[in-house]
Design a protein around this motif. Structure first.
Motif, PDB file in Angstrom:
ATOM      1  N   LEU A 261      15.314  14.619  -7.216  1.00 28.15           N
ATOM      2  CA  LEU A 261      15.661  13.284  -7.712  1.00 28.15           C
ATOM      3  C   LEU A 261      16.033  13.333  -9.187  1.00 28.15           C
ATOM      4  N   HIS A 262      15.205  13.980  -9.984  1.00 30.15           N
ATOM      5  CA  HIS A 262      15.433  14.032 -11.424  1.00 30.15           C
ATOM      6  C   HIS A 262      16.740  14.755 -11.754  1.00 30.15           C
ATOM      7  N   PHE A 263      16.999  15.861 -11.088  1.00 26.08           N
ATOM      8  CA  PHE A 263      18.187  16.645 -11.409  1.00 26.08           C
ATOM      9  C   PHE A 263      19.458  15.892 -11.037  1.00 26.08           C
ATOM     10  N   VAL A 264      19.467  15.288  -9.857  1.00 23.11           N
ATOM     11  CA  VAL A 264      20.664  14.563  -9.439  1.00 23.11           C
ATOM     12  C   VAL A 264      20.899  13.355 -10.342  1.00 23.11           C
ATOM     13  N   ARG A 265      19.834  12.708 -10.771  1.00 18.40           N
ATOM     14  CA  ARG A 265      19.979  11.541 -11.659  1.00 18.40           C
ATOM     15  C   ARG A 265      20.511  11.919 -13.031  1.00 18.40           C
ATOM     16  N   THR A 266      20.143  13.083 -13.526  1.00 19.81           N
ATOM     17  CA  THR A 266      20.410  13.419 -14.928  1.00 19.81           C
ATOM     18  C   THR A 266      21.483  14.491 -15.145  1.00 19.81           C
ATOM     19  N   ARG A 267      21.783  15.306 -14.137  1.00 24.19           N
ATOM     20  CA  ARG A 267      22.676  16.438 -14.389  1.00 24.19           C
ATOM     21  C   ARG A 267      23.811  16.602 -13.380  1.00 24.19           C
ATOM     22  N   THR A 268      23.576  16.230 -12.143  1.00 21.14           N
ATOM     23  CA  THR A 268      24.553  16.537 -11.099  1.00 21.14           C
ATOM     24  C   THR A 268      25.814  15.692 -11.248  1.00 21.14           C
ATOM     25  N   ARG A 269      26.963  16.347 -11.061  1.00 16.00           N
ATOM     26  CA  ARG A 269      28.252  15.661 -11.098  1.00 16.00           C
ATOM     27  C   ARG A 269      28.697  15.314  -9.676  1.00 16.00           C
ATOM     28  N   PRO A 270      29.436  14.220  -9.520  1.00 11.84           N
ATOM     29  CA  PRO A 270      29.895  13.848  -8.178  1.00 11.84           C
ATOM     30  C   PRO A 270      30.971  14.808  -7.684  1.00 11.84           C
ATOM     31  N   TRP A 271      31.037  14.993  -6.380  1.00 15.72           N
ATOM     32  CA  TRP A 271      32.086  15.812  -5.800  1.00 15.72           C
ATOM     33  C   TRP A 271      33.427  15.092  -5.913  1.00 15.72           C
ATOM     34  N   ILE A 272      34.473  15.854  -6.176  1.00 15.10           N
ATOM     35  CA  ILE A 272      35.769  15.256  -6.484  1.00 15.10           C
ATOM     36  C   ILE A 272      36.296  14.370  -5.350  1.00 15.10           C
ATOM     37  N   ASP A 273      36.007  14.752  -4.110  1.00 14.70           N
ATOM     38  CA  ASP A 273      36.540  13.987  -2.980  1.00 14.70           C
ATOM     39  C   ASP A 273      35.780  12.693  -2.715  1.00 14.70           C
ATOM     40  N   SER A 274      34.684  12.491  -3.411  1.00 19.06           N
ATOM     41  CA  SER A 274      33.876  11.297  -3.144  1.00 19.06           C
ATOM     42  C   SER A 274      34.496  10.040  -3.728  1.00 19.06           C
ATOM     43  N   GLY A 275      35.320  10.196  -4.764  1.00 17.52           N
ATOM     44  CA  GLY A 275      35.965   9.051  -5.393  1.00 17.52           C
ATOM     45  C   GLY A 275      35.025   8.152  -6.168  1.00 17.52           C
ATOM     46  N   ILE A 276      33.858   8.685  -6.575  1.00 16.80           N
ATOM     47  CA  ILE A 276      32.892   7.887  -7.321  1.00 16.80           C
ATOM     48  C   ILE A 276      32.642   8.530  -8.679  1.00 16.80           C
ATOM     49  N   ASP A 277      32.007   7.774  -9.565  1.00 12.72           N
ATOM     50  CA  ASP A 277      31.789   8.243 -10.930  1.00 12.72           C
ATOM     51  C   ASP A 277      30.446   8.910 -11.133  1.00 12.72           C
ATOM     52  N   LYS A 278      29.455   8.600 -10.315  1.00 13.41           N
ATOM     53  CA  LYS A 278      28.106   9.142 -10.499  1.00 13.41           C
ATOM     54  C   LYS A 278      27.594   9.742  -9.189  1.00 13.41           C
ATOM     55  N   ALA A 279      26.911  10.883  -9.332  1.00 14.80           N
ATOM     56  CA  ALA A 279      26.395  11.565  -8.143  1.00 14.80           C
ATOM     57  C   ALA A 279      25.407  10.696  -7.366  1.00 14.80           C
ATOM     58  N   VAL A 280      24.704   9.810  -8.079  1.00 18.95           N
ATOM     59  CA  VAL A 280      23.701   8.984  -7.406  1.00 18.95           C
ATOM     60  C   VAL A 280      24.326   7.951  -6.478  1.00 18.95           C
ATOM     61  N   ASP A 281      25.660   7.767  -6.564  1.00 15.69           N
ATOM     62  CA  ASP A 281      26.331   6.825  -5.680  1.00 15.69           C
ATOM     63  C   ASP A 281      27.020   7.508  -4.506  1.00 15.69           C
TER      64      ASP A 281
END
Length: 401
Positions: A261-281
């Motif tokens: 949870l902590h890593f995805v909230r603070t460091r993970t980037r969204p995958w390019i094909d997802s079309g979103i700005d934040k990994a948490v979305d």
């Protein structure tokens, strides 16, 4: 190494379940500090164990009649899970300590109970020397107990001796001259006893689960407690051992989940094909976290349920209550095995390549889970559970299903 309390030993005596849970919460964050470095460098946790012992948590299962809190197994499992969440090795080190205390409760004489429980409340730690390498099965024992005047001598070699490296006493499974298994509470400073730090597992790296060698080691008769008889009649000894293992894996799973949870909230980037700005979305990431969360919460609920069944088996011990407790614990053990491995692996799928960098130490969760869950095969737990519900067959009394 003296077994007597030392002047600097300021050991708390916990008096209630609530106090035990509060204390575990308070010291868990302290034990979590440097846990990554301890794992990476295999830095043995002597200062941390001293803190852990002084907290009084090692004495919480001592019965009230002997001055302890006599906490419920629900509480005991929650305490171990919380410590294992902070540091999985520190969660496992006292497992056989509490196991030995249950053998003492079930089979010890009142005199043995009073003396050894008093040592525990004074801050003494019990390790273990149970398993052996090279025997036909994991349950076979060859370490010998032979008469020597009014006491005994022990000769043999043990492995997987978790906690022995840090203990003041080492409860040791031995075979007497009649072929009956006993449990000898051997002082760790006994002449001829050698604790060897040769544990090289890739997980649970600081548990001290190496070898113990006994070369004509003297043990007093008063320090020998019947052991085999605890598995020749229904007792809660087996499921007590197993619920602690389930608690350790539950704590590992919780730690991996929280770190994900902590890593995805603070460091993970969204995958390019997802079309979103934040990994948490990311909808696929959300689905994966939902799947993990449900299984983790189910594991924690089954662990609590298992503790309740075990409490009933201790309060009213018979074939039915012990079997029910064993099955409830086996259910918790099965699911905790799966979620600890799943959380430790899925963490990287969700967090991405950055999470594999050594400085984050996130690989320790899967390594710890993989090593600890090999203690006994989960496939046999499903077999015993299915046989219980479908065919009304009680599980083996040895409790290691």
């Amino acid at each position: 190494m003296s077994l007597l309390p030392q002047p600097h030993d300021l050991v708390a005596v916990i008096s209630s379940d609530a106090q035990a849970l509060e204390t575990a919460e308070q010291i868990a964050e302290q034990l979590r500090r440097d846990s990554i470095e301890r794992d990476r460098e295999r830095r043995l946790p002597h200062p941390e164990l001293a803190l852990f012992s002084r907290s009084g948590l090692w004495g919480i299962s001592v019965p009230k009649a002997f001055g302890g809190a006599g906490v419920s197994n629900v509480t005991l499992a929650k305490v171990i899970a919380r410590i294992a969440q902070a540091d999985a090795s520190l969660g496992q080190i006292p497992q056989n300590h509490f196991y030995a205390l249950e053998v003492l409760r079930v089979n010890g004489s009142p005199q043995q109970q009073a003396r050894l429980y008093a040592e525990v409340l004074a801050g003494r730690r019990f390790g273990n020397a149970l398993a052996e390498l090279g025997t036909k099965t994991a349950h076979d024992r060859t370490t010998a107990l032979t008469r020597d005047g009014d006491g005994y001598r022990i000769n043999g070699r043990k492995f997987y001796a978790t906690g022995a490296l840090y203990a003041q006493r080492i409860p040791t499974s031995v075979i007497d001259e009649q072929g009956v298994q006993q449990l000898a509470f051997v002082p760790a400073d006994s002449a001829g006893l050698d604790v060897i730090d040769d544990w090289s597992g890739f997980g649970q790296r600081t548990t001290g689960s190496g070898s113990v060698v006994f070369d004509n080691v003297r043990v007093e008769a008063d320090d020998v407690v019947p052991f085999q008889s605890a598995f020749e009649r229904p007792t809660p000894v087996g499921p007590l051992a197993q619920i602690l293992h389930a608690a350790i894996d539950t704590g590992i799973a919780r730690a991996a989940y929280e770190d994900a949870l902590h890593f995805v909230r603070t460091r993970t980037r969204p995958w390019i094909d997802s079309g979103i700005d934040k990994a948490v979305d990311d909808p696929l990431t959300l689905k994966s976290f939902g799947h993990l969360a449900i299984r983790l919460h189910a594991t924690e609920a089954l662990l609590e349920r298992a503790g309740e069944y075990l409490d009933r088996a201790q309060a009213e011990t018979n074939a039915d209550t012990v079997a029910a407790a064993s099955i409830a614990v086996a259910e918790a053990r099965a699911i905790s095995t799966e979620i600890s491995l799943a959380a430790g692996s899925t963490l990287f799928e969700l967090a991405g390549s950055q999470a594999t960098l050594a400085e984050h130490g996130l690989d320790r969760h899967w390594r710890n889970a993989r090593v600890h869950t090999l203690h006994d095969p989960v496939r046999w737990k499903y077999h015993a559970i299915g046989n219980f519900y479908l065919n009304d067959e009680n599980p083996p009394l040895r409790g290691t299903i």
